[in-house]
Design a protein around this motif. Sequence first.
Motif, mmCIF file in Angstrom:
data_model
loop_
_atom_site.group_PDB
_atom_site.id
_atom_site.type_symbol
_atom_site.label_atom_id
_atom_site.label_comp_id
_atom_site.label_asym_id
_atom_site.label_seq_id
_atom_site.Cartn_x
_atom_site.Cartn_y
_atom_site.Cartn_z
ATOM 1 N N SER A 179 0.812 -1.222 0.000
ATOM 2 C CA SER A 179 0.000 0.000 0.000
ATOM 3 C C SER A 179 0.846 1.273 0.000
ATOM 4 O O SER A 179 0.335 2.374 0.045
ATOM 5 C CB SER A 179 -0.921 0.011 1.232
ATOM 6 O OG SER A 179 -0.149 -0.017 2.422
ATOM 7 N N ILE A 180 2.170 1.110 -0.051
ATOM 8 C CA ILE A 180 3.087 2.240 0.008
ATOM 9 C C ILE A 180 3.773 2.404 -1.346
ATOM 10 O O ILE A 180 3.860 1.470 -2.141
ATOM 11 C CB ILE A 180 4.137 2.000 1.120
ATOM 12 C CG1 ILE A 180 3.467 1.860 2.491
ATOM 13 C CG2 ILE A 180 5.179 3.100 1.164
ATOM 14 C CD1 ILE A 180 2.838 3.118 3.020
ATOM 15 N N ASP A 181 4.236 3.616 -1.633
ATOM 16 C CA ASP A 181 4.991 3.873 -2.859
ATOM 17 C C ASP A 181 6.347 3.165 -2.763
ATOM 18 O O ASP A 181 7.338 3.713 -2.274
ATOM 19 C CB ASP A 181 5.189 5.387 -3.024
ATOM 20 C CG ASP A 181 5.838 5.750 -4.351
ATOM 21 O OD1 ASP A 181 6.388 4.848 -5.020
ATOM 22 O OD2 ASP A 181 5.802 6.932 -4.718
ATOM 23 N N THR A 182 6.384 1.922 -3.232
ATOM 24 C CA THR A 182 7.577 1.086 -3.098
ATOM 25 C C THR A 182 8.801 1.714 -3.741
ATOM 26 O O THR A 182 9.886 1.741 -3.149
ATOM 27 C CB THR A 182 7.313 -0.301 -3.718
ATOM 28 O OG1 THR A 182 6.242 -0.926 -3.008
ATOM 29 C CG2 THR A 182 8.551 -1.177 -3.639
ATOM 30 N N LYS A 183 8.644 2.227 -4.955
ATOM 31 C CA LYS A 183 9.792 2.788 -5.668
ATOM 32 C C LYS A 183 10.384 3.978 -4.926
ATOM 33 O O LYS A 183 11.614 4.109 -4.816
ATOM 34 C CB LYS A 183 9.385 3.210 -7.078
ATOM 35 C CG LYS A 183 10.570 3.692 -7.929
ATOM 36 C CD LYS A 183 10.147 4.081 -9.317
ATOM 37 C CE LYS A 183 11.371 4.470 -10.177
ATOM 38 N NZ LYS A 183 12.212 5.491 -9.545
ATOM 39 N N LYS A 184 9.523 4.839 -4.396
ATOM 40 C CA LYS A 184 10.012 6.005 -3.663
ATOM 41 C C LYS A 184 10.905 5.587 -2.506
ATOM 42 O O LYS A 184 12.027 6.100 -2.356
ATOM 43 C CB LYS A 184 8.824 6.818 -3.126
ATOM 44 C CG LYS A 184 9.227 7.913 -2.145
ATOM 45 C CD LYS A 184 8.033 8.501 -1.416
ATOM 46 C CE LYS A 184 8.484 9.397 -0.268
ATOM 47 N NZ LYS A 184 7.346 9.964 0.483
ATOM 48 N N TRP A 185 10.435 4.639 -1.706
ATOM 49 C CA TRP A 185 11.183 4.262 -0.516
ATOM 50 C C TRP A 185 12.400 3.410 -0.834
ATOM 51 O O TRP A 185 13.426 3.506 -0.152
ATOM 52 C CB TRP A 185 10.255 3.587 0.493
ATOM 53 C CG TRP A 185 9.394 4.616 1.150
ATOM 54 C CD1 TRP A 185 8.079 4.867 0.927
ATOM 55 C CD2 TRP A 185 9.829 5.596 2.100
ATOM 56 N NE1 TRP A 185 7.651 5.942 1.680
ATOM 57 C CE2 TRP A 185 8.700 6.400 2.409
ATOM 58 C CE3 TRP A 185 11.043 5.878 2.716
ATOM 59 C CZ2 TRP A 185 8.776 7.456 3.315
ATOM 60 C CZ3 TRP A 185 11.115 6.931 3.613
ATOM 61 C CH2 TRP A 185 9.989 7.708 3.906
ATOM 62 N N LEU A 186 12.299 2.610 -1.883
ATOM 63 C CA LEU A 186 13.472 1.840 -2.300
ATOM 64 C C LEU A 186 14.563 2.776 -2.814
ATOM 65 O O LEU A 186 15.742 2.599 -2.517
ATOM 66 C CB LEU A 186 13.084 0.819 -3.370
ATOM 67 C CG LEU A 186 14.224 -0.076 -3.877
ATOM 68 C CD1 LEU A 186 14.884 -0.830 -2.727
ATOM 69 C CD2 LEU A 186 13.708 -1.055 -4.934
ATOM 70 N N ASP A 187 14.167 3.799 -3.570
ATOM 71 C CA ASP A 187 15.138 4.781 -4.069
ATOM 72 C C ASP A 187 15.837 5.496 -2.915
ATOM 73 O O ASP A 187 17.057 5.689 -2.937
ATOM 74 C CB ASP A 187 14.445 5.811 -4.965
ATOM 75 C CG ASP A 187 14.071 5.253 -6.334
ATOM 76 O OD1 ASP A 187 14.549 4.150 -6.674
ATOM 77 O OD2 ASP A 187 13.286 5.905 -7.044
ATOM 78 N N ILE A 188 15.045 5.900 -1.910
ATOM 79 C CA ILE A 188 15.618 6.576 -0.743
ATOM 80 C C ILE A 188 16.613 5.658 -0.038
ATOM 81 O O ILE A 188 17.736 6.067 0.294
ATOM 82 C CB ILE A 188 14.505 7.017 0.228
ATOM 83 C CG1 ILE A 188 13.721 8.198 -0.362
ATOM 84 C CG2 ILE A 188 15.082 7.393 1.602
ATOM 85 C CD1 ILE A 188 12.492 8.589 0.433
ATOM 86 N N ALA A 189 16.204 4.421 0.170
ATOM 87 C CA ALA A 189 17.069 3.461 0.868
ATOM 88 C C ALA A 189 18.351 3.204 0.081
ATOM 89 O O ALA A 189 19.448 3.173 0.652
ATOM 90 C CB ALA A 189 16.311 2.156 1.100
ATOM 91 N N GLU A 190 18.237 3.042 -1.226
ATOM 92 C CA GLU A 190 19.416 2.750 -2.048
ATOM 93 C C GLU A 190 20.374 3.940 -2.077
ATOM 94 O O GLU A 190 21.600 3.753 -2.121
ATOM 95 C CB GLU A 190 18.994 2.372 -3.468
ATOM 96 C CG GLU A 190 18.377 0.988 -3.552
ATOM 97 C CD GLU A 190 18.163 0.518 -4.980
ATOM 98 O OE1 GLU A 190 18.610 -0.595 -5.318
ATOM 99 O OE2 GLU A 190 17.540 1.285 -5.755
ATOM 100 N N GLN A 191 19.841 5.147 -2.042
ATOM 101 C CA GLN A 191 20.705 6.335 -1.982
ATOM 102 C C GLN A 191 21.535 6.329 -0.704
ATOM 103 O O GLN A 191 22.726 6.651 -0.711
ATOM 104 C CB GLN A 191 19.857 7.600 -2.055
ATOM 105 C CG GLN A 191 19.283 7.891 -3.436
ATOM 106 C CD GLN A 191 18.233 8.991 -3.413
ATOM 107 O OE1 GLN A 191 18.122 9.743 -2.448
ATOM 108 N NE2 GLN A 191 17.445 9.076 -4.468
ATOM 109 N N HIS A 192 20.902 5.947 0.407
ATOM 110 C CA HIS A 192 21.627 5.888 1.673
ATOM 111 C C HIS A 192 22.658 4.761 1.674
ATOM 112 O O HIS A 192 23.746 4.913 2.252
ATOM 113 C CB HIS A 192 20.659 5.715 2.835
ATOM 114 C CG HIS A 192 19.844 6.945 3.130
ATOM 115 N ND1 HIS A 192 20.398 8.207 3.189
ATOM 116 C CD2 HIS A 192 18.512 7.106 3.395
ATOM 117 C CE1 HIS A 192 19.454 9.097 3.483
ATOM 118 N NE2 HIS A 192 18.304 8.453 3.605
ATOM 119 N N VAL A 193 22.341 3.638 1.052
ATOM 120 C CA VAL A 193 23.314 2.550 0.938
ATOM 121 C C VAL A 193 24.554 3.050 0.208
ATOM 122 O O VAL A 193 25.693 2.797 0.633
ATOM 123 C CB VAL A 193 22.712 1.329 0.206
ATOM 124 C CG1 VAL A 193 23.798 0.279 -0.067
ATOM 125 C CG2 VAL A 193 21.592 0.699 1.027
#
Length: 293
Positions: A179-193
């Motif tokens: 139910s969440i914008d998966t791409k948005k949060w995955l992008d944020i997480a990958e940037q931090h990685v």
Amino acid sequence: YSFVNVWVEPFQATIETMDQCSQDALKIGNVEFAYYSAQFLCIEMALTGSHLEIVERKCVTVSSNMALWKQLHAFMGHLSTHLMILKLGSIDKNPFDIPGVSIKDEDQLLEQSVDRRKTLAQAIYFNRMFVAFYLQQYDYAAEMAEQYKLQRVMIMLFQDIHHAFYEALIGFQLARSPSIDTKKWLDIAEQHVATFRGWIKHSKWNFENKLLLLEAELCLLKGATESSEEKYKAAIESARRHKFVHEEGVAWELLSSYWKKCGKVKEERECKKAAFDCYEKWGAKALLDRLRT
């Protein structure tokens, strides 16, 4: 020490020096510097895994002295840090209950920051994110992480390192939700990685366990389960070796969730018990209550 040495020295090694800075500043009459140093000291102690009861006692002493010396700027940010520690430690105490202090809660404190002190608002949003993450209130933690970024100032703060780590972990949790914008949060997480892959060049001690845990979460989300299992275990070992007991607890919890998805009940329970032990060593009684339910 709060802005420079934390990039190369073990986080824990800067604590004693920060304390000494505060004491030395008082001896020469530089009260403002002394209590900003004391404020940063309490933040570093809390975020690097010092036992929360010890940090809380330090906070009480610092709060009393800040009020006595009328160091209001440092004092307001310190109150929010103290409240964060009280919540995680399930300590029944009101940090605002100090003679001469007119602010009675954190919402009032946040009002003081509007259009005046972005660093105060930033501190409050960070502390709320930190507590919400450990209580697994991920939607609220994400909201606070976003608010933190909106208040960002030019100076790189010690909290920025931890914001990157926890926002990435929050992002991985939310990216799994349909139910969440998966791409948005995955992008944020990958940037931090990617950020941590750069930071680890400065200090393996401070950043290795964090990067390993983020990579474990990334591997799991992308279906590389064998790699994720290896990285969870490596993150646990690195956190233990580098004395980040609270982050070791997080890694154990995430490995427990991994085993649960795999249907391995025994391994899940063993990891959950290990997380419990880590949080108990940290003094985070609120997390023990959560794990018992």
